[in-house]
Design an enzyme around this catalytic site. Structure first.
Site, PDB file in Angstrom:
ATOM      1  N   HIS A   1       0.830  -1.221   0.000  1.00 41.71           N
ATOM      2  CA  HIS A   1       0.000   0.000   0.000  1.00 41.71           C
ATOM      3  C   HIS A   1       0.855   1.258   0.000  1.00 41.71           C
ATOM      4  CE1 HIS A   1      -3.285  -2.678   0.866  1.00 41.71           C
ATOM      5  NE2 HIS A   1      -2.779  -3.037   2.030  1.00 41.71           N
TER       6      HIS A   1
ATOM      7  N   HIS B   1      -7.412  -4.696  -0.843  1.00 40.51           N
ATOM      8  CA  HIS B   1      -6.735  -5.961  -1.125  1.00 40.51           C
ATOM      9  C   HIS B   1      -7.495  -6.711  -2.210  1.00 40.51           C
ATOM     10  CE1 HIS B   1      -6.341  -4.912   3.179  1.00 40.51           C
ATOM     11  NE2 HIS B   1      -5.062  -5.064   2.905  1.00 40.51           N
TER      12      HIS B   1
END
Lengths: 333, 333
Positions: free
Chosen positions: A56, A219
């Site tokens: 991320h 995700h």
């Protein structure tokens, strides 16, 4: 799989080596995979620890530095850091004023941060308070989550609460502020493509060439629905409307409006989306007090964007404007 | 084509609307598609104008602000700005000390900036000096270029020369410095995937799933060769070796090492590449004085990276470290 990596098993370790070399003002504990401020621990300052699965970036390691986090734990890609990492981070930032854990609401993260908090309390008596971020309006309960997922508000919260901790505010006050920011932030995202986790070697999910996923998780968790590709102005509406329906953003000083890129979406497109979001907020009577546009919370090579609105008062805006010196966010110094 | 846009014909105009809304400290001339500093023109300061095709954001519009550019012209995607745009930019930044045009070496850009310089000189007598950036060691002559292409050094040059102009240095000195920076910088890039120009609606070129292009241009121009996908440490070698062969980087204060993402490559991977580049430079006896890692000169949604090395002396490093306040690069203020 097309990636600029060595062995997929080494990607996090390799990236942390690069990060340490590129940012000598940070200190990286390679064994525990924790990124620390180079000038910590700061005596008398509440320590701020976050972290989560890698993939991320710049969140979270790129938000370590003056005015933001004191440490960030890097789990494997899309995998919670283990309790030992969080223990090392917590002990490493302990300046005698307690430690705040900022945890995105995913089952593994919540469990491992909690276990670490208990271990640290038992070993050293350090006071740890945990704040869980759960701002994603797309779904209640998700693939890896009980309750709402933690997404874009996390970035804004780490900045704002980081400024408060830098001012020397006590732990209880810093934690209250963090809860207040979480309560005031809402997010929703969309994906145009999947991402590919290096160890998996193939896309996490399939998304036909003519479709997009509205309400995607960072995700690749399923969102609310799949819809045909639509112009940016309709996409913006599909993201903003659920946010505005969930919380009132009118009144006060307005909002911090954060349009985030998920990895593969060019900045050119993020500005197109921002223009549409701003038009919708204007129509809804919501004033934009501050904005942030760019890839700050990514999902590897996913194409897509998220919108976060944070209802801001004068105190929050002042903390937002305060100096921050991190690889990912920097101003005022 | 999966993009967060409205009509492909409006993408640049729409993005400029978003940019203007997100960055109220800038002034956007929507008719001429020029991004200006909000506090310009600055009397007695050399005006710095750059620009080029859109699709490389944050370059160039994101580099407008204190300590960097005074204005940037946004052409259509991957298309040179027309002379009228450059005229508007040049006149808009003229503070009586002359204007420097920073032009990447592509035939259309060079021609249109030159035409604009002549028009401005004829109309208002403003002195304009042009510096052409040609730092790409991959190929001499290319699809849109006579001589070497202008790539990553442009970003470093705009920062360094921007700081010198901010100090009030005269035009001749600022232009000399710009030439010196161009002479001292070399770049080379690789693509793992093509990009897709919105108006074209399909990838610019085909690149098989198991291959990468070494020496790619930022518009998808062919490079030196196609090779099978390789680990990051071998890719780094394929990029660094031609740079080191082209110019000596030893001695002096070392280099500014810039690892740039082309759009779809995650920051996680850019740090992996940076670690490998740093290891190669260490082996070659080249010291890294400063570094920059991130997507600063993109090629829409292309996956890949470029490496730029700039040989730096104390003067250049001091100018690099000077305050800069732009959407894309910010520190010291």
């Amino acid at each position: 799989m097309k990636k600029l990596i060595n062995d997929p098993a080494d990607v996090v370790a390799d990236a942390l080596r690069g990060m340490a070399l590129a940012h000598p003002e940070l200190r990286v504990d390679h064994e525990n995979r924790v990124v620390f401020r180079g000038d910590g621990p700061r005596q008398g300052k509440v320590g701020l620890v976050s972290g989560g699965g890698s993939g991320h970036e710049p969140m979270h390691g790129g938000f370590v530095g003056r005015g933001m986090l004191d440490a960030a734990c890097a789990g494997e890609v899309f995998t919670s850091p283990v309790p030992d990492q969080v223990v090392a981070a917590t002990q490493g930032v302990d300046g005698g004023a307690g430690v705040l854990h900022i945890v995105k609401n995913y089952t593994g993260d919540v469990m491992n941060f909690e276990m670490a908090a208990e271990l640290v309390a038992a070993e050293s008596g350090t006071e740890v308070v945990t704040v869980v971020v759960d701002d994603d309006v797309a779904v209640t309960d998700s693939l890896y989550t009980a309750g709402r997922r933690g997404v874009g508000t996390t970035v804004l919260l780490e900045k704002i609460v980081g400024a408060a901790a830098e001012e020397g505010r006590p732990l209880a006050e810093v934690a209250d502020l963090a809860r207040r920011v979480d309560d005031a932030g809402r997010s929703m995202g969309t994906a145009l493509t999947s991402c590919t986790v290096p160890a998996a070697g193939k896309p996490t999910f399939d998304l036909p060439e003519d479709q997009m996923e509205i309400g995607i998780g960072i995700h690749g968790e399923p969102g609310r629905r799949r819809v045909p590709l639509a112009p940016a102005r309709e996409v913006a509406e599909m993201l903003v409307e659920p946010i505005l329906s969930d919380l009132s953003f009118t009144g006060g000083e307005g909002v911090i409006c954060f349009v985030n890129g998920l990895g593969a979406t060019p900045l050119l497109e993020l500005y197109v989306v921002y223009a549409e979001v701003a038009a919708l907020l204007d129509k809804a009577g919501v004033a934009i007090a501050r904005s942030l546009v760019g890839p700050y919370m990514t999902s590897l090579d996913m194409a897509g964007a998220t919108v976060t609105l944070l209802r801001a008062d004068d105190d929050l805006l002042r903390l937002w404007d305060a100096p921050v010196v991190t690889p990912g966010l920097r101003w005022g110094a």
